[in-house]
Each structure stands twice: as structure tokens, then as C-alpha cells.
Scaffold this motif. Structure first.
Motif, PDB file in Angstrom:
ATOM      1  N   GLU A   1      46.331  54.161 -17.750  1.00 13.86           N
ATOM      2  CA  GLU A   1      47.764  54.429 -17.622  1.00 13.86           C
ATOM      3  C   GLU A   1      48.571  53.539 -18.551  1.00 13.86           C
ATOM      4  O   GLU A   1      49.512  54.001 -19.217  1.00 13.86           O
ATOM      5  CB  GLU A   1      48.199  54.242 -16.169  1.00 13.86           C
ATOM      6  CG  GLU A   1      47.657  55.272 -15.201  1.00 13.86           C
ATOM      7  CD  GLU A   1      48.227  56.657 -15.454  1.00 13.86           C
ATOM      8  OE1 GLU A   1      49.312  56.750 -16.084  1.00 13.86           O
ATOM      9  OE2 GLU A   1      47.607  57.650 -15.047  1.00 13.86           O
ATOM     10  N   ASP A   2      48.218  52.265 -18.617  1.00 12.87           N
ATOM     11  CA  ASP A   2      48.928  51.354 -19.525  1.00 12.87           C
ATOM     12  C   ASP A   2      48.673  51.724 -20.983  1.00 12.87           C
ATOM     13  O   ASP A   2      49.564  51.604 -21.838  1.00 12.87           O
ATOM     14  CB  ASP A   2      48.482  49.914 -19.269  1.00 12.87           C
ATOM     15  CG  ASP A   2      48.865  49.447 -17.871  1.00 12.87           C
ATOM     16  OD1 ASP A   2      49.779  50.059 -17.273  1.00 12.87           O
ATOM     17  OD2 ASP A   2      48.247  48.489 -17.371  1.00 12.87           O
ATOM     18  N   PHE A   3      47.454  52.164 -21.270  1.00 16.54           N
ATOM     19  CA  PHE A   3      47.134  52.561 -22.639  1.00 16.54           C
ATOM     20  C   PHE A   3      47.948  53.790 -23.053  1.00 16.54           C
ATOM     21  O   PHE A   3      48.462  53.865 -24.174  1.00 16.54           O
ATOM     22  CB  PHE A   3      45.639  52.843 -22.752  1.00 16.54           C
ATOM     23  CG  PHE A   3      45.202  53.297 -24.118  1.00 16.54           C
ATOM     24  CD1 PHE A   3      45.566  52.597 -25.259  1.00 16.54           C
ATOM     25  CD2 PHE A   3      44.425  54.429 -24.274  1.00 16.54           C
ATOM     26  CE1 PHE A   3      45.162  53.017 -26.518  1.00 16.54           C
ATOM     27  CE2 PHE A   3      44.013  54.860 -25.521  1.00 16.54           C
ATOM     28  CZ  PHE A   3      44.385  54.147 -26.643  1.00 16.54           C
ATOM     29  N   ALA A   4      48.069  54.761 -22.157  1.00 15.31           N
ATOM     30  CA  ALA A   4      48.883  55.955 -22.458  1.00 15.31           C
ATOM     31  C   ALA A   4      50.340  55.575 -22.666  1.00 15.31           C
ATOM     32  O   ALA A   4      51.033  56.115 -23.546  1.00 15.31           O
ATOM     33  CB  ALA A   4      48.738  56.978 -21.334  1.00 15.31           C
ATOM     34  N   GLU A   5      50.828  54.644 -21.886  1.00 12.03           N
ATOM     35  CA  GLU A   5      52.222  54.203 -22.042  1.00 12.03           C
ATOM     36  C   GLU A   5      52.424  53.490 -23.373  1.00 12.03           C
ATOM     37  O   GLU A   5      53.475  53.620 -24.010  1.00 12.03           O
ATOM     38  CB  GLU A   5      52.590  53.286 -20.885  1.00 12.03           C
ATOM     39  CG  GLU A   5      54.057  52.873 -20.877  1.00 12.03           C
ATOM     40  CD  GLU A   5      54.395  51.980 -19.687  1.00 12.03           C
ATOM     41  OE1 GLU A   5      55.546  51.519 -19.604  1.00 12.03           O
ATOM     42  OE2 GLU A   5      53.491  51.754 -18.854  1.00 12.03           O
ATOM     43  N   SER A   6      51.413  52.740 -23.833  1.00 16.23           N
ATOM     44  CA  SER A   6      51.536  52.039 -25.112  1.00 16.23           C
ATOM     45  C   SER A   6      51.535  53.004 -26.290  1.00 16.23           C
ATOM     46  O   SER A   6      52.024  52.668 -27.376  1.00 16.23           O
ATOM     47  CB  SER A   6      50.386  51.042 -25.281  1.00 16.23           C
ATOM     48  OG  SER A   6      49.145  51.724 -25.408  1.00 16.23           O
ATOM     49  N   LEU A   7      51.007  54.219 -26.098  1.00 18.95           N
ATOM     50  CA  LEU A   7      51.038  55.240 -27.151  1.00 18.95           C
ATOM     51  C   LEU A   7      52.337  56.034 -27.154  1.00 18.95           C
ATOM     52  O   LEU A   7      52.496  56.942 -27.982  1.00 18.95           O
ATOM     53  CB  LEU A   7      49.855  56.201 -26.988  1.00 18.95           C
ATOM     54  CG  LEU A   7      48.450  55.607 -27.095  1.00 18.95           C
ATOM     55  CD1 LEU A   7      47.405  56.692 -26.900  1.00 18.95           C
ATOM     56  CD2 LEU A   7      48.243  54.909 -28.418  1.00 18.95           C
ATOM     57  N   GLY A   8      53.240  55.742 -26.225  1.00 20.15           N
ATOM     58  CA  GLY A   8      54.500  56.462 -26.151  1.00 20.15           C
ATOM     59  C   GLY A   8      54.445  57.690 -25.279  1.00 20.15           C
ATOM     60  O   GLY A   8      55.375  58.513 -25.318  1.00 20.15           O
ATOM     61  N   LEU A   9      53.394  57.857 -24.480  1.00 18.84           N
ATOM     62  CA  LEU A   9      53.246  59.045 -23.640  1.00 18.84           C
ATOM     63  C   LEU A   9      53.857  58.801 -22.266  1.00 18.84           C
ATOM     64  O   LEU A   9      53.825  57.676 -21.751  1.00 18.84           O
ATOM     65  CB  LEU A   9      51.764  59.401 -23.486  1.00 18.84           C
ATOM     66  CG  LEU A   9      50.989  59.628 -24.789  1.00 18.84           C
ATOM     67  CD1 LEU A   9      49.531  59.924 -24.493  1.00 18.84           C
ATOM     68  CD2 LEU A   9      51.611  60.758 -25.594  1.00 18.84           C
ATOM     69  N   PRO A  10      54.381  59.841 -21.638  1.00 20.49           N
ATOM     70  CA  PRO A  10      54.962  59.663 -20.297  1.00 20.49           C
ATOM     71  C   PRO A  10      53.915  59.457 -19.216  1.00 20.49           C
ATOM     72  O   PRO A  10      54.231  58.979 -18.132  1.00 20.49           O
ATOM     73  CB  PRO A  10      55.728  60.969 -20.072  1.00 20.49           C
ATOM     74  CG  PRO A  10      55.058  61.955 -20.959  1.00 20.49           C
ATOM     75  CD  PRO A  10      54.587  61.194 -22.161  1.00 20.49           C
TER      76      PRO A  10
END
Length: 806
Positions: free
Chosen positions: A478-487
Motif C-alpha cells: 500500500e505504501d509502495f503504491a502511494e509512493s508511485l502516485g496511485l490512489p
């Protein structure tokens, strides 16, 4: 000029004698080289320069033109053994000159055997795992062989025309190729003969002998003759007995010049690693690029989708250094252009996959950044080998996730790789999470690239064989997806497993036969049954044109875009095993169906959990929705049309009215109704009655039309008589009258012309410039010419002339 008996001059005889002398000289040189090679002692001889080796004049001139004078360690040991015809297993550090270690023996052995010209056939085959490495080998071969050698050499790799390669293969003496393309020519090109093959060279042999190329290499070996010389070179050489037996090596000589070295990497290479969480990886990489703008940097990522996403994001954010990206999905011309631009650049950053990790020589690379952990220590060695080449200085940094640190350091220590940990200064590190989120919100395509990058990275970790280094459960997705700019974290499928590449490259007929026997992949693919059904019905060979028309848009409108989106409703995600997250991979799912004609009564049981029945217009029986596959039928008009009844064909007459097609009646049924004359009389009587009824209807309609017309006329006359009534010119409405009926009557009256308007004279036409005004008196009216009368006598003609002269 004197001539001989055969009519030729003496000059022709002199040319023939000169060619004979040249031929004898070449034979003498070859014989002298054979004696020198035989006398060469590979164990006691101390060789430091190329001129100490028994080489031909063309090879010496080529080496001198390429500024090659001093032998490296691997060259000093491998070239003498190669000249003597021994099979070699060569292992040396990256950047130690392994390419010349096998190219010089290839040129010299073919020169001594005079394998020149199309009649000699193919003498040497050099195989490399990547196209870029094959191009680099061919460039070095051309550089040292252009000064006198007469061999015909060619480059056979993917991305070029197969027909042109087939025509050139028949004339080649040396071929540099990749495994897939050369296997294609061995099986399809009839004019490609390899019966005279003398030497087989495998550069980066450990990669070629890996599982990815094992099937191709085994097939290639079956075509090659057994009596040949085989050379294997790599930075991390294989010693497996099974691999050597597959290649039919005969008493191979193992040449390893750095086996006793304290490190498997060059001593001039500074190696460090950083422990950074997965969610901070892009922040650290961006901060490093901003602080190293005056450097030449090579950044390795685990997949092509990650390469493209990071490149697109950083390119828009403009770090102040030129950016390039390279991965295996690009076309060959683009890949070649990018490698050339990076080689010639002074300051540049290249994002790449492992396609450039082996053998490529990029000049003056300052930094090698491994943003993603390599799959093993050998891959790490090849990656860092792109810098610190030929005793130059270089730096390498490895990014490790906290769960990968212990296992990876243990693997590096086992390979004798010295590496030190460094920390990132918190004050220097920049946070780009908000910028990535803003760009992903504004650009759906960039968001889609981020979703694919996330999925490709997670799948790469899931498919890694070394589970002691890569821990899937410990990753903060989840944190990795957030770091890519994803919701949010996209949905991921792991159904194919480790044999995904084998299934992809398997023959189509074998896949179909395995499906019929029940050996099929998991059912995570929604369109699997439909696709396989169509393949069973049509098992013809699919051409490139078929694939072109089946190709779909790979942009944001692709079906895959819908499958990577997160499902906000969690009801259908109850079953979550190790390999499957969620059952349905579509963006929209059928929750409730409300057809136009309603649901059939009794379509479900008392609890509302039974199968639903939906009545579709055009179907006799309702559609039973007892599975998700049946629910998907409601989204496809083509599939629903197959379940509906066939309609009646209609045609349109001259008036545009639809009617059914006239079809001849069955002869037996027609005869059963009676004689043709009786049926004709009956038909005429029926048509007469129908016409009479139609006439009555027409007369009634005409009478009604005249009545309405009269009423309209009386209404208009009454309106003229009552004109001016009411206050301020506003007509007062009688409350007893129907206002809406009056409005309709007035509207219909506007469609028919008024009798007064018909009786009125038409408006006068516009006067021309030469005409008089109507009613104008005076001279203009007097000058008007009288009506013309045909003169009958002379007196009438004189009177007409006098009137004109007035």
C-alpha cells in the motif's frame, strides 16, 4: 602489340602469373603460420603483446588500427589455446577483454583453413544472448578484420527483415547472432548450410545456458556438426557437467585468470549499498539524480514497465540531466539509437533492464545504480561490470529493502564481493510523492503506467526463486503504491506461476492438445474459454495480419486498464488464497438486472438466492442467470442475438412502407385450395371489397376535410368582424370557449391559403432601370412607343417612320 596463338596479349599472361604468385605466397604464409602455431608452447610462453603471437598480417594490421597492442590476462591465456584448436571455458571479470579473446582465434583459424568465399560455407558461429551485445561483437570483428581479411561476415538478430537475412546467409563465412533468430534460419532457410562449421562461440555462456535459452541452444546443437571447436566465455562461467555434455565439449581447457583473486569485481570499483524502504525508493533515486547532474549514470530496474514509468515521471519533472530509457519491448532501431546516444553522451542517465547488463561496453560510466535488487549475485556482478572497465574507476550503489538486506549480503559475501553500507542524508533527500500524485491525477495514461509498474514489480518479487532474499509477505504494498502516485494498490493475479514464459513460448498446437486433455492454466482469465473455443474451431495458422487486426489499443482504453483498477466493493473478494486476489477481474460486475419487460415471476427462491430469470425481448424463454458467465451474456449483443429468434425479413416499397417479402406458396398447399381460376376469382372479389371499403374511408375523410375547412373559414370571418374588441388591442377570451381547440384551429388554418389571399393580385414586380414608373404622366408617357402594327402599304410605312423620328 604482339599476340599469342590464342589471341590474347602478353599482358593477360602477366596478370595470370601475378595471381599465381599471390596464391603461392598466401599458401606459404598459411604454412608458415601452421608451423608457428604448432611450435607455440601455451604453458611456458610469456606473452604480453599481440606481436608475440603467431598472427597473420591482416589480423596484425587490424589490431594496430584498433589500437590494440597489449594482451590482457584472459587474452594471453585464451588466444594461444584457441589457435591450437582446443575447446575453452573462459571466465574473467567484466571489462577484461574477453571479446578479443575469441575473435582473434576465429579469424586466424579460418584464415589458416582458407575458409573464404561463398563456396567455403559457414566457418564460425558466434552466439550472444542480447541484440546489443551481438552488435557490439560485430563492430569489434569489423574493426580488426577490415585490414586485409576476405571473410564475409554478417549480423543475424531479431528486428530485421528475414528475407534479406536468408539471401545473405548463403554467402557468409562468419555469423554473429542471437539464439532465437539463428534457430529460425536453421529450421526455415533451405540455402543455409552449416556442414563446414569449424568454430562455435558462446559469449556470456552462463546466460545462454540458463533456462531461458536452454531449449533454443539444445535445438541449435542438434543442427551443428560434432567435429567443431567450442569456446565459452563469461564473467561468471558455468562448470556444470550436464551443460558441458550438452555442448559436446572435448577435453575443454578452463581459463580463469581471476579465480584466486580476493574479489570477483574489479579492484577499481567502489561498491556500496543503501537500505531504503520500498516507499522511499523513488525519493532516494530522484535525490541522487539531482545531486549528480555532472555524471554518466546507469540505473537498473527489474522490468520494462518500471523503466517506462520512472522515465516518463522523471522526464516531466526535469532533474537537470538528459534522460534515456531502454528495455526489451522497444524496436531494434530505437534500441540501437539509444545505446549509441548513451555511449556518446558525456553526462546522461539511462534507465534500463537487464538487457544491457551483460557484455556491453559503455565508455566512461561513472555510476551504476541498482534501484531493484538483482535476482542473484551473478546478475549483480554483470550489472556493476558496466563501470570500472579496463582498469578505470567506477562507483556502484545497490538499493536494498530492509527484508532483502540479510539474504543478499550473504550471497555477495559468498561470491567474494566487497561492499559497504552508506546512509542517505535526511536533509538532502527530497519527497516527490505529491508531485507524482498530481501528475497521475491529471494524466490517466501516466496513472496507468504506474499501475502496470506496480504489478510488474510485485510479480517479479513473487516469481523470484531465492525466497530467502525476496519476501513477498513483508513488502508494504500500500505504501509502495502511494509512493508511485496511485490512489490505492491495484489488483494482481498470480495464476500463471513460474511457467509463464514456457506457456507463452509453447507451440499453439501443444497448448490446444493440453487443454483438451485437461491440462490448462488457471481460470483467472475471463476470456479464456472464449479464446480457446475459437482456437479449437479454427486451428489454422495465424499470420501477422491476423495479429495486427486483433491488436487492441495499448493506451488507457485497453481492457487491461479495467482489470488493474481496485474494486471498491469488498463483497466479491472473500476468497483470497496465495495466488489469487479477487475472483472477478472486470471493472463492472452485474449486481442487479432490471430488464425492460420485468423479471419472470418465480425467478428466485424464497430467500432470494436462487438463479435469476430475465426475459429478453425476442426470446421465447427467459434467460437463466445461474453463473457469472451467464451474467456476462447480458453485456454482449452478439451473444444475445444468437439466443433470440430469427426475425421476419422486410422490404420497403416505393412509398417507404415496410412489408414482408413475397414468397411463393408451396405447390401442394396451393393445389389443395382449388383450381387456379377459382382462386383468381376469389382473389379479385376480395380485392374489390377491400377497394370499396377503402373508397368509403377516402370519401369520409374528404367530407370531414371540407367540413373542417368551412368551420375555419367562418371562424376567420367572425374574427375579422370582432377585430378591435377588448382593452388596449388585446382580444378578450370567452371563458365558455375552449382556448386550446381555438389554438389548434388557428394553427391548422395557417397551413391552407386564404381565399382572400388567392383572389388578391400578386405584388408588382421590381421596376427595371430602363422602365417608367407606373402611372407616370408627361413626356415619359408620351414617348412610349405605340403598339407595333405590321405595315401593309407604303403610306403605313411612312407614317411609322415619321412617328419614330418625332
Amino acid at each position: 602489340m604482339s599476340r599469342t596463338l590464342n589471341g590474347r596479349s602478353k599482358i593477360a599472361r602477366l596478370k595470370k602469373q601475378k595471381s599465381l604468385r599471390t596464391k603461392h605466397t598466401a599458401e606459404e604464409n598459411v604454412h608458415r603460420l601452421e608451423e608457428a602455431v604448432t611450435a607455440l608452447d601455451t604453458k611456458t610462453a610469456e606473452l604480453k603483446l599481440f606481436k608475440d603471437l603467431p598472427l597473420s598480417e591482416p589480423t596484425r594490421f587490424g589490431l594496430k588500427a584498433g589500437h590494440f597492442s597489449t594482451l590482457t590476462d584472459i587474452q594471453a591465456k585464451a588466444i594461444p589455446l584457441g589457435l591450437k584448436g582446443s575447446d575453452i571455458l573462459g571466465a574473467a571479470k567484466t571489462g577484461s577483454g574477453k571479446t578479443l579473446a575469441f575473435l582473434v582465434p576465429v579469424l586466424e583459424n579460418l584464415y589458416r583453413s582458407q575458409c573464404i568465399g561463398a563456396d567455403a560455407g559457414l566457418g564460425a558461429m558466434i552466439i550472444s544472448p542480447t541484440r546489443e551485445l551481438a552488435i557490439q561483437i560485430f563492430d569489434v570483428l569489423f574493426k580488426i578484420g577490415r585490414k586485409g581479411h576476405m571473410f564475409a561476415a554478417g549480423l543475424i538478430i531479431g528486428g530485421k527483415s528475414v528475407q534479406e537475412e536468408q539471401q545473405a546467409l548463403a554467402r557468409m563465412n562468419i555469423v554473429v547472432c542471437t539464439p532465437g533468430r539463428i534457430l529460425q534460419h536453421l529450421s526455415q532457410t533451405a540455402s543455409f548450410s552449416i556442414d563446414a562449421l569449424q568454430m562455435l562461440v558462446l559469449d556470456e555462456a552462463d546466460r545462454i545456458m540458463d533456462m531461458g535459452f536452454q531449449r533454443d541452444v539444445d535445438a541449435i546443437i542438434e543442427y551443428l556438426p560434432k567435429s567443431r571447436q567450442t569456446l565459452l566465455f563469461s564473467a561468471t562461467q558455468t562448470k556444470k557437467v550436464s551443460d558441458l555434455a550438452r555442448l559436446s565439449l572435448k577435453d575443454p581447457e578452463y581459463v580463469s585468470v581471476h579465480e584466486t583473486a580476493t574479489s570477483a569485481t574489479p579492484s577499481t570499483l567502489q561498491q556500496n549499498y543503501i537500505v531504503t524502504p520500498l516507499s522511499e525508493k523513488l525519493n532516494t533515486l530522484w535525490s541522487f539524480l539531482c545531486s549528480s547532474k555532472k555524471s554518466k549514470i546507469l540505473v537498473f530496474l527489474s522490468s520494462g514497465k518500471q523503466v517506462r514509468f520512472v522515465y516518463e515521471c522523471f522526464r516531466r519533472m526535469q532533474p537537470g540531466i538528459p534522460l534515456l530509457h531502454l528495455h526489451g519491448r522497444q524496436k531494434q532501431t530505437a534500441r540501437l539509437d539509444i545505446t549509441t546516444r548513451f555511449s556518446q553522451a558525456q553526462y546522461c542517465c539511462l534507465f534500463a533492464t537487464d538487457v544491457v547488463a551483460r557484455g556491453l561496453d559503455f565508455p566512461a560510466v561513472d555510476w551504476v545504480i541498482q534501484a531493484d535488487c538483482p535476482e542473484d549475485a551473478d546478475t549483480y556482478i554483470h550489472r556493476v561490470g558496466r563501470t570500472a572497465r579496463f582498469e578505470r574507476d567506477g562507483k556502484a550503489v545497490l538499493f536494498l529493502e530492509p527484508s532483502e538486506e540479510e539474504g543478499m549480503l550473504e550471497r555477495l559475501e559468498h561470491k567474494k564481493i566487497p561492499i559497504e553500507r552508506i546512509n542517505v542524508r535526511a536533509k538532502k533527500q527530497q519527497d516527490i510523492k505529491n508531485q507524482l500524485q498530481n501528475m497521475a491525477f491529471k494524466d490517466p495514461q501516466l496513472k496507468y503506467l504506474g499501475q502496470k509498474a506496480f504489478i510488474s514489480y510485485v510479480k517479479s518479487i513473487y516469481l523470484q526463486k531465492d525466497k530467502e532474499v525476496f519476501h513477498m509477505d513483508d513488502l508494504p504494498l500500500e505504501d509502495f503504491a502511494e509512493s508511485l502516485g496511485l490512489p490505492g494498490a491495484p489488483r494482481i493475479r498470480f495464476g500463471k506461476g513460474d511457467n509463464a514464459k514456457e506457456l507463452k513460448n509453447a507451440p499453439r498446437t501443444a497448448v490446444l492438445s493440453s487443454d483438451e486433455e485437461g491440462e490448462r492454466p488457471n481460470d483467472e482469465d475471463d476470456n479464456y474459454n472464449e479464446r480457446k473455443g475459437s482456437q479449437r474451431n479454427n486451428q489454422t495458422v495465424r499470420t501477422k495480419y491476423d495479429r495486427m487486426f486483433e491488436r487492441q489499443n495499448q493506451d488507457v482504453l485497453a481492457p487491461h486498464y479495467a482489470r488493474v483498477l481496485e474494486d471498491t466493493h469488498g463483497e466479491d473478494r472473500t476468497r483470497k488464497d496465495e495466488g489469487n486476489i479477487g475472483e472477478d477481474d472486470d471493472l463492472f460486475s452485474v449486481k442487479r438486472i432490471i430488464p425492460a419487460e420485468g423479471t419472470v415471476p418465480g425467478d428466485s427462491d424464497k430467500d432470494g438466492q436462487g438463479p435469476k430469470k430475465v426475459m429478453i425481448p425476442g426470446m421465447k424463454e427467459p434467460l437463466v442467470l445461474d453463473s457469472k458467465r451467464r451474467e456476462k451474456l447480458l453485456r454482449s449483443k452478439k451473444k444475445l442475438s444468437k439466443l433470440k429468434e430469427k426475425g421476419t425479413k422486410l422490404v420497403f416499397d416505393d412509398n417507404g412502407k415496410a412489408r414482408p417479402v413475397y414468397e411463393l406458396e408451396d405447390e401442394t398447399k396451393f393445389a389443395a385450395k382449388g383450381l387456379p381460376e377459382e382462386q383468381r376469382k376469389l382473389f379479385l372479389d376480395e380485392e374489390k371489397k377491400r377497394i370499396e371499403l377503402a373508397d368509403l374511408d377516402d370519401k369520409a375523410a374528404a367530407k370531414e376535410k371540407r367540413r373542417v375547412k368551412k368551420e375555419k373559414k367562418r371562424a376567420r370571418e367572425q374574427a375579422d368582424m370582432d377585430d378591435g374588441d377588448g382593452a388596449d388591442g388585446v382580444e378578450l377570451l370567452n371563458p365558455d370557449e375552449n382556448a386550446f381547440a381555438n389554438f389548434l384551429a388557428d394553427a391548422e388554418a395557417m397551413d391552407e391559403p386564404d381565399e382572400r389571399e388567392q383572389s388578391a393580385e400578386p405584388p408588382p414586380k421590381r421596376r427595371k432601370w430602363f422602365e417608367d414608373e407606373p402611372g407616370e404622366s408627361g413626356k415619359a408617357s408620351q414617348k412610349r412607343a405605340p403598339d407595333y402594327v405590321q405595315p401593309e402599304t407604303l403610306e403605313d410605312l411612312e407614317a411609322l417612320a415619321a412617328g419614330v423620328l418625332e
